[in-house]
Motif scaffolding. Structure first.
Motif, mmCIF file in Angstrom:
data_model
loop_
_atom_site.group_PDB
_atom_site.id
_atom_site.type_symbol
_atom_site.label_atom_id
_atom_site.label_comp_id
_atom_site.label_asym_id
_atom_site.label_seq_id
_atom_site.Cartn_x
_atom_site.Cartn_y
_atom_site.Cartn_z
ATOM 1 N N LEU A 109 -1.011 3.560 7.192
ATOM 2 C CA LEU A 109 -0.774 2.683 7.142
ATOM 3 C C LEU A 109 0.706 3.474 6.178
ATOM 4 O O LEU A 109 0.899 4.457 5.713
ATOM 5 C CB LEU A 109 -1.461 2.539 5.656
ATOM 6 C CG LEU A 109 -3.179 1.138 6.073
ATOM 7 C CD1 LEU A 109 -3.520 1.754 7.026
ATOM 8 C CD2 LEU A 109 -3.227 0.834 5.090
ATOM 9 N N ASP A 110 1.769 2.687 5.909
ATOM 10 C CA ASP A 110 3.684 3.302 5.212
ATOM 11 C C ASP A 110 2.979 3.315 3.557
ATOM 12 O O ASP A 110 3.196 5.061 3.036
ATOM 13 C CB ASP A 110 4.565 2.214 5.568
ATOM 14 C CG ASP A 110 4.484 1.874 6.662
ATOM 15 O OD1 ASP A 110 4.467 2.858 7.209
ATOM 16 O OD2 ASP A 110 5.621 0.729 6.893
ATOM 17 N N ALA A 111 1.853 3.147 3.239
ATOM 18 C CA ALA A 111 1.881 3.315 2.085
ATOM 19 C C ALA A 111 0.749 2.710 1.423
ATOM 20 O O ALA A 111 0.362 1.501 1.848
ATOM 21 C CB ALA A 111 2.977 3.162 0.385
ATOM 22 N N LEU A 112 -0.473 3.153 0.710
ATOM 23 C CA LEU A 112 -1.041 2.504 0.333
ATOM 24 C C LEU A 112 -1.952 2.585 -1.507
ATOM 25 O O LEU A 112 -1.585 4.265 -2.001
ATOM 26 C CB LEU A 112 -2.771 2.552 0.948
ATOM 27 C CG LEU A 112 -3.691 2.104 0.405
ATOM 28 C CD1 LEU A 112 -3.909 0.573 -0.120
ATOM 29 C CD2 LEU A 112 -5.070 3.614 0.915
ATOM 30 N N LEU A 113 -1.752 1.094 -2.495
ATOM 31 C CA LEU A 113 -1.799 1.635 -3.500
ATOM 32 C C LEU A 113 -3.106 1.941 -4.062
ATOM 33 O O LEU A 113 -3.673 0.104 -3.573
ATOM 34 C CB LEU A 113 -0.668 0.588 -4.752
ATOM 35 C CG LEU A 113 1.073 1.289 -4.094
ATOM 36 C CD1 LEU A 113 1.847 -0.370 -4.240
ATOM 37 C CD2 LEU A 113 1.680 2.154 -4.952
ATOM 38 N N VAL A 114 -3.608 2.186 -4.591
ATOM 39 C CA VAL A 114 -5.024 2.738 -5.327
ATOM 40 C C VAL A 114 -4.836 1.967 -6.872
ATOM 41 O O VAL A 114 -4.080 2.719 -7.342
ATOM 42 C CB VAL A 114 -5.652 3.174 -5.387
ATOM 43 C CG1 VAL A 114 -7.285 3.115 -5.625
ATOM 44 C CG2 VAL A 114 -5.977 3.550 -3.361
ATOM 45 N N GLY A 115 -5.286 1.021 -7.400
ATOM 46 C CA GLY A 115 -5.333 0.805 -9.024
ATOM 47 C C GLY A 115 -7.161 0.312 -9.672
ATOM 48 O O GLY A 115 -7.681 -0.076 -8.333
ATOM 49 N N SER A 116 -7.414 0.756 -10.823
ATOM 50 C CA SER A 116 -8.594 -0.184 -11.589
ATOM 51 C C SER A 116 -8.123 -1.504 -11.804
ATOM 52 O O SER A 116 -7.737 -2.361 -11.898
ATOM 53 C CB SER A 116 -9.258 0.882 -12.425
ATOM 54 O OG SER A 116 -7.935 0.076 -13.703
ATOM 55 N N ALA A 117 -8.923 -2.283 -10.970
ATOM 56 C CA ALA A 117 -9.210 -3.614 -10.261
ATOM 57 C C ALA A 117 -9.631 -4.045 -12.132
ATOM 58 O O ALA A 117 -10.466 -3.517 -12.545
ATOM 59 C CB ALA A 117 -10.323 -4.013 -10.135
ATOM 60 N N PRO A 118 -9.124 -5.959 -12.733
ATOM 61 C CA PRO A 118 -9.851 -6.497 -14.055
ATOM 62 C C PRO A 118 -10.852 -6.281 -14.443
ATOM 63 O O PRO A 118 -11.829 -6.519 -15.424
ATOM 64 C CB PRO A 118 -9.065 -7.198 -13.842
ATOM 65 C CG PRO A 118 -7.720 -7.474 -12.722
ATOM 66 C CD PRO A 118 -8.252 -6.546 -11.907
ATOM 67 N N GLY A 119 -11.786 -6.679 -13.535
ATOM 68 C CA GLY A 119 -13.299 -6.741 -13.108
ATOM 69 C C GLY A 119 -13.644 -5.251 -12.883
ATOM 70 O O GLY A 119 -15.499 -5.951 -12.467
#
Length: 677
Positions: A109-119
């Motif tokens: 994958l060119d880039a993978l962004l990971v963040g915390s989900a609202p729920g």
């Protein structure tokens, strides 16, 4: 094949090449990628030559091979505008992975962004980067770039990457909110709108262009699908990087049912008996080896007596591949906890399996490349290996990757044919596997497939080929109704193949690798006619037959129409009958009508076969001594002569060899010059 399915077959730079570094040397954390960190951390480094150099090193250490200059150039061009946009959108606290490799799979994958989900859980955004300014939209989820290269529509491409996380998320893993976005940082808004409208099935995947990247911060965050993604803490990063990706039960069941339903994988005769015997032994082995293998090499293999190795040997047309695929199907549905995998060193066979299962996203990782055997062995408890004789030896011993699997995987089923070794550094025997199994305390069971289910079930024909090449050649008298003949020149071969194709049958010409092969670029609109054979008919002057080898990549006309399939799908996809295949694209496959050109590398002299390696254009073979080349040449032509299910026609370029074949094939049976159907 559906439009969605075509995304699974994308033939682009995101397919992971042969692994050159053992997986245990991958970066800490077990994540294969070129770089990982917070958006803010990497944004501060992304323009630095030193950072790019470190990415190159980590790329190699992740097992992706050596990035070429074009790959590195794309990083320099695409990463800065991406990170400038991410920083302007206020997303500096997200986690980012560049060139993220799916574990055990074949995607980057060119880039993978990971963040915390609202729920709760995590938000994952897969980013596909393109430097395109313009492209032309074709049908079937394809586009033609301005340089003439036809490739997968980027939205379809990124949708396939996103599907990995959907279908391989294991029970107990963090909840994942999955999103995707395409970024064409040099393209116009009009081009982006055209691309987006051409992929209505994925209207949740935006196509962003240069103008979009200048939007106000809040709007830009929404466009990047990250507006509700929050910062991730260390525990969340560890949880994500610690996920042991595994196919869902639904995926295994679906793909298993698809494979079981393919007519090419139906079982008959002793195949069914072998299937029943292997099924029972596999169940016993998996019950006795309930614990998965150790996760890291060197931490210990499976305990003695707790694993089984099953070898299945058989000649051409005995049904090895059909049985191997049906076993995988069975393991998927009956033993999903064993994480079954199918591995073959034949890229051609693997491509056909991917094609057969392409309608279900996420299936690709069930067929990892042979170069990933070591890493696959750390996860799977049941592995089926087909065409094992094609695995490369090391130091005179069996392939170290095969040894690693035998050491670590509780159930290994190995299919092989010792007479299909076609390179000097290949090969493994049942005796070798037996000795290794005994030395490591494994139970070894050996089976043999003796039937012939190709060649119209004519064991008489396959026996005739064996006698022709390895024993005392005998006349052919048309036993069992198999249609065998010789053609005076290649024009007769071609006429028969074209006639059979027009009638709706599959028909192909193959040849020994005795003419140069010019690799083709994706932008090519014609194929080089590398093969030239001169024949002198009884009446008239010499005639020169010219033909092209199979294309190295799928080609299209200027109008986007198919010109030639990719080499690995040459035997089954439309248009392949117009090119000539070789052993590397024919081995393991079959077609109705087979036309074979025996080149000058093999000749009949003084009542025996003689080898002429200098006539070969295979760089791995041409420098061998004649006595080293001969057994390999015989094996190669054995493969080519046993592909046809209904008909085989032969032409030998050497006159004495051609005369020898003519005297063997009864002229009163089914042989007629210039007739191949």
């Amino acid at each position: 094949m559906s439009d969605r399915a075509r995304t699974e077959m994308a033939n682009d730079r995101h397919t992971i090449p042969a692994q050159t570094t053992p997986p245990e040397q991958a970066p800490a954390g077990g994540v294969a990628c070129a770089a990982a960190g917070s958006v803010g951390e990497i944004a501060a480094l992304v323009g630095s030559p030193a950072f790019i150099a470190r990415c190159v090193e980590r790329y190699r250490a992740s097992g992706f091979g050596n990035p070429d200059e074009g790959e590195v150039r794309s990083w320099r061009a695409s990463w800065p505008p991406l990170f400038e946009a991410l920083m302007r959108a206020g997303l500096s606290d997200l986690r980012v992975y560049l060139e993220y490799g799916t574990p055990g799979g074949g995607r980057r994958l060119d880039a993978l962004l990971v963040g915390s989900a609202p729920g709760g859980g995590l938000t994952l955004v897969v980013v596909e980067l393109k430097q395109w300014q313009t492209c032309r939209i074709l049908d079937g989820g394809r586009v033609m770039r301005s340089d003439g290269v036809v490739t997968t529509h980027p939205v379809y491409q990124v949708a396939a990457y996103r599907s990995f996380f959907r279908y391989w998320r294991p029970e107990g893993a963090p909840r994942l909110e999955l999103r995707a976005v395409v970024v064409l940082h040099d393209a116009s808004a009009e081009q982006g709108a055209a691309l987006g409208s051409a992929a209505p099935a994925f209207d949740d995947i935006p196509v962003l262009t240069a103008g979009d990247l200048t939007a106000p911060p809040a709007a830009l965050a929404r466009l990047l699908r990250c507006d509700d993604a929050g910062a991730v803490g260390r525990d969340q990063v560890a949880a994500f990087e610690g996920i042991r990706w595994a196919p869902s039960a639904g995926l295994l069941d679906h793909v298993g049912a698809v494979l079981a339903g393919k007519p090419a994988f139906a079982l008959v005769g002793d195949q069914q008996d072998a299937f029943n015997r292997i099924r029972d032994k596999a169940a016993q082995s998996l019950r006795h080896a309930a614990a998965p293998p150790a996760a890291e090499p060197g931490s210990g293999g499976i305990p003695p007596g707790r694993g089984a190795v099953i070898t299945v040997q058989g000649g051409p047309g005995s049904g090895k591949s059909a049985l191997a695929v049906r076993l995988l199907s069975h393991f998927m549905r009956e033993h999903p906890d064993a994480s079954p995998r199918f591995i073959t060193p034949s890229g051609t066979l693997r491509s056909h399996l991917l094609d057969a299962t392409a309608d279900h996203p996420g299936a690709r990782e069930l067929f990892p490349s042979a170069s990933s055997l070591r890493s696959t062995a750390s996860r799977a408890r049941a592995i089926v290996i087909d065409e094992a004789q094609r695995m490369a030896r090391s130091g005179g011993r069996m392939a170290p990757e095969l040894a690693a699997v035998l050491d670590r995987v509780p159930l290994v089923v190995v299919f092989l044919d010792e007479r299909q070794v076609i390179r000097p550094n290949e090969g493994v025997s049942v005796a070798e596997i037996d000795a290794y199994a005994r030395a490591t305390g494994r139970r070894h069971h050996s089976l043999a497939l003796t039937g012939s289910f190709r060649c119209r079930g004519s064991k008489a024909y396959t026996d005739w080929v064996e006698d022709l090449l390895y024993g005392r050649p005998v006349p052919w008298t048309g036993q069992a109704g198999y249609d065998l003949g010789v053609c005076t020149d290649p024009f007769g071969l071609q006429e028969g193949v074209e006639r059979a194709t027009a009638a709706g049958d599959t028909a192909r010409i193959t040849a020994g690798f005795c003419w140069k092969w010019t690799p083709t670029r994706q932008s090519a609109r014609t194929l080089p006619l590398d093969i030239r054979i001169t024949s002198t008919p009884l009446a008239g002057g010499p005639r020169v037959w010219q033909a092209a080898w199979n294309a190295s990549t799928a080609l299209t006309t200027a109008d986007g129409e198919p010109l030639a399939p990719a080499s690995q799908l040459w035997a089954s996809h439309s248009g392949g009958h117009q090119q000539v295949g070789c052993v590397y694209t024919a081995q393991g496959l079959e077609y109705h009508h087979s036309a074979v050109i025996i080149g000058p590398d093999l000749a009949w002299r003084d009542n025996r076969w003689t080898a002429h390696p200098a006539e070969s254009h295979d760089a791995r073979l041409r420098d061998l001594a004649p006595d080293e080349y001969l057994p390999l040449a015989l094996n190669i032509y054995r493969v080519l002569l046993t592909r046809g299910t209904h008909t085989t026609r032969i032409h030998a370029t050497d006159p004495e060899t051609h005369h020898h074949l003519t005297t063997l094939i009864n002229p009163n049976s089914l042989h007629t010059d210039h007739q191949a159907g």
